[in-house]
Design a protein around this motif. Sequence first.
Motif, PDB file in Angstrom:
ATOM      1  N   UNK A 278       0.836  -1.201   0.000  1.00  0.00           N
ATOM      2  CA  UNK A 278       0.000   0.000   0.000  1.00  0.00           C
ATOM      3  C   UNK A 278       0.867   1.246   0.000  1.00  0.00           C
ATOM      4  N   UNK A 279       1.924   1.241   0.815  1.00  0.00           N
ATOM      5  CA  UNK A 279       2.855   2.367   0.836  1.00  0.00           C
ATOM      6  C   UNK A 279       3.466   2.579  -0.546  1.00  0.00           C
ATOM      7  N   UNK A 280       3.803   1.478  -1.228  1.00  0.00           N
ATOM      8  CA  UNK A 280       4.390   1.573  -2.566  1.00  0.00           C
ATOM      9  C   UNK A 280       3.407   2.193  -3.551  1.00  0.00           C
ATOM     10  N   UNK A 327      -6.156   8.858  -0.405  1.00  0.00           N
ATOM     11  CA  UNK A 327      -5.642   7.526  -0.076  1.00  0.00           C
ATOM     12  C   UNK A 327      -6.091   7.100   1.322  1.00  0.00           C
ATOM     13  N   UNK A 328      -6.055   8.022   2.260  1.00  0.00           N
ATOM     14  CA  UNK A 328      -6.451   7.691   3.633  1.00  0.00           C
ATOM     15  C   UNK A 328      -7.926   7.303   3.694  1.00  0.00           C
ATOM     16  N   UNK A 338      -8.655  -3.902  -0.373  1.00  0.00           N
ATOM     17  CA  UNK A 338      -7.371  -3.588  -1.009  1.00  0.00           C
ATOM     18  C   UNK A 338      -6.344  -4.669  -0.704  1.00  0.00           C
ATOM     19  N   UNK A 339      -6.304  -5.146   0.539  1.00  0.00           N
ATOM     20  CA  UNK A 339      -5.338  -6.181   0.909  1.00  0.00           C
ATOM     21  C   UNK A 339      -5.576  -7.483   0.148  1.00  0.00           C
ATOM     22  N   UNK A 340      -6.836  -7.792  -0.166  1.00  0.00           N
ATOM     23  CA  UNK A 340      -7.101  -9.039  -0.899  1.00  0.00           C
ATOM     24  C   UNK A 340      -6.561  -9.001  -2.314  1.00  0.00           C
ATOM     25  N   UNK A 341      -6.270  -7.807  -2.837  1.00  0.00           N
ATOM     26  CA  UNK A 341      -5.645  -7.720  -4.160  1.00  0.00           C
ATOM     27  C   UNK A 341      -4.259  -8.339  -4.151  1.00  0.00           C
TER      28      UNK A 341
END
Length: 440
Positions: A278-280, A327-328, A338-341
């Motif tokens: 996510x940071x990337x 983004x936040x 998003x994490x499941x991506x």
Amino acid sequence: MSDFNGPALNKEIARLTFPNIISNITIPLMGMADVAIAGHVGGDVAIGGLTIGTTIFNMIYWNCSFLRMAGSGVTAQNFGAKRHDECAATLIRIVSIALAISILLIAFRSPICNLSLDFIGGTQGSSLSARQYVMARFWAVPASVTLFALTGWLIGMQCPHIPMLVAIACNLVNVSVSYFLAVNKGLGIEGVAWGTVVAQYFGLLLTLSLIVMRFRRVIACASRNAVLRRNEIAKLLNVNRDIFLRTLCLVAVFTSFTSFSASFGEQALAANALILQFFTLFSYMTDGLAYAAESLIGRLLGEGNHALLRLAVRRITFAGFLTATLYTLAFTFGWSTIFTWFSPSPSTIDAAGECIGWAIAIPFCCFFAFIADGVMIGATQGTAMRNTMAASTLLFFATFFLLRPVLGVNALWLAFTIYMVARGVLLLPSVLTLCNGKVK
């Protein structure tokens, strides 16, 4: 001299930003394509080898990124001052430095490969696969490093569209050739590496061709006397040195972050890697603004237009703030999706969810650090960047080691947050000094 009104300045910032964002987005897309091809021809062993090999080249290229940064700032200032002879001379100088570095890397490719593989580790199969990949891909180094230099020069010349077009073309060539060599010709992971080699040299030739077409008159201003001006050579080398040392600190933090994450177990490593994805993603967007800052601030500084420079810094910073806000909001309400991506593992997503507060804080903690870096690169203030990064790096390690016994994995995220905030805060006085017209 540039004389933008409010809407025109916003339009110029957008013109410089969006092509760089698109160029950045092609980086993970190419990596995803390579992983897919490697998995198709060699399964998990090939994917492991590709991951190790890519890590090695990331370290090499990250440490060569000073060529792009120094080249963009110096060139942008000369562009703003209408010193076309120096623009041409800077191109020759940075390409010469890139080729010299490339020769050294090629000459020492075997020990670099051996030391890197020993440091990273891995299973016997993945290490063998990585060695095949690395030794083949090393032949792309001259093209890749030279492209760094050319990209920086083009950003300084206010022309981000050529790197964008080249990045898209390189991706298409890379995927096509890698698939052909790895699958159709049966070369396996070596085919993926040679596909990258072909794509990088294609990109180099395309970039050089477009530079000659677009900047023929500027290049015609090149002269031996201009190229060999000692004060300009010294300026470029000093900026290169400072940004190189800054980059070493950056690499130390991110490499250590992964190593420290692994010390908390495989699940913590996977969860932290997920959040870093996510940071990337956020960094790709904000780097587009940072690149715009490099181009515009260097140009305005070369023109001596401090009033517009101050306005540009405010506008770019506000754009970074808006990006962080979006983004936040997206991450606050959609983090699990998003994490499941990136990971189908429920346990990994749950583990990442335990650190979700840090993930949500990332955009606001780091957006100004990116913007300030871009402003300082445009102003060629490498010393301020080096000193700031050194101090921030010390804070990262001190925070982690002092608080690890108390906070566990949260100490790592606290250290990373302090590191990112410190980068922005410590550069703020330099940015304000620049805006007040006290830096030339």
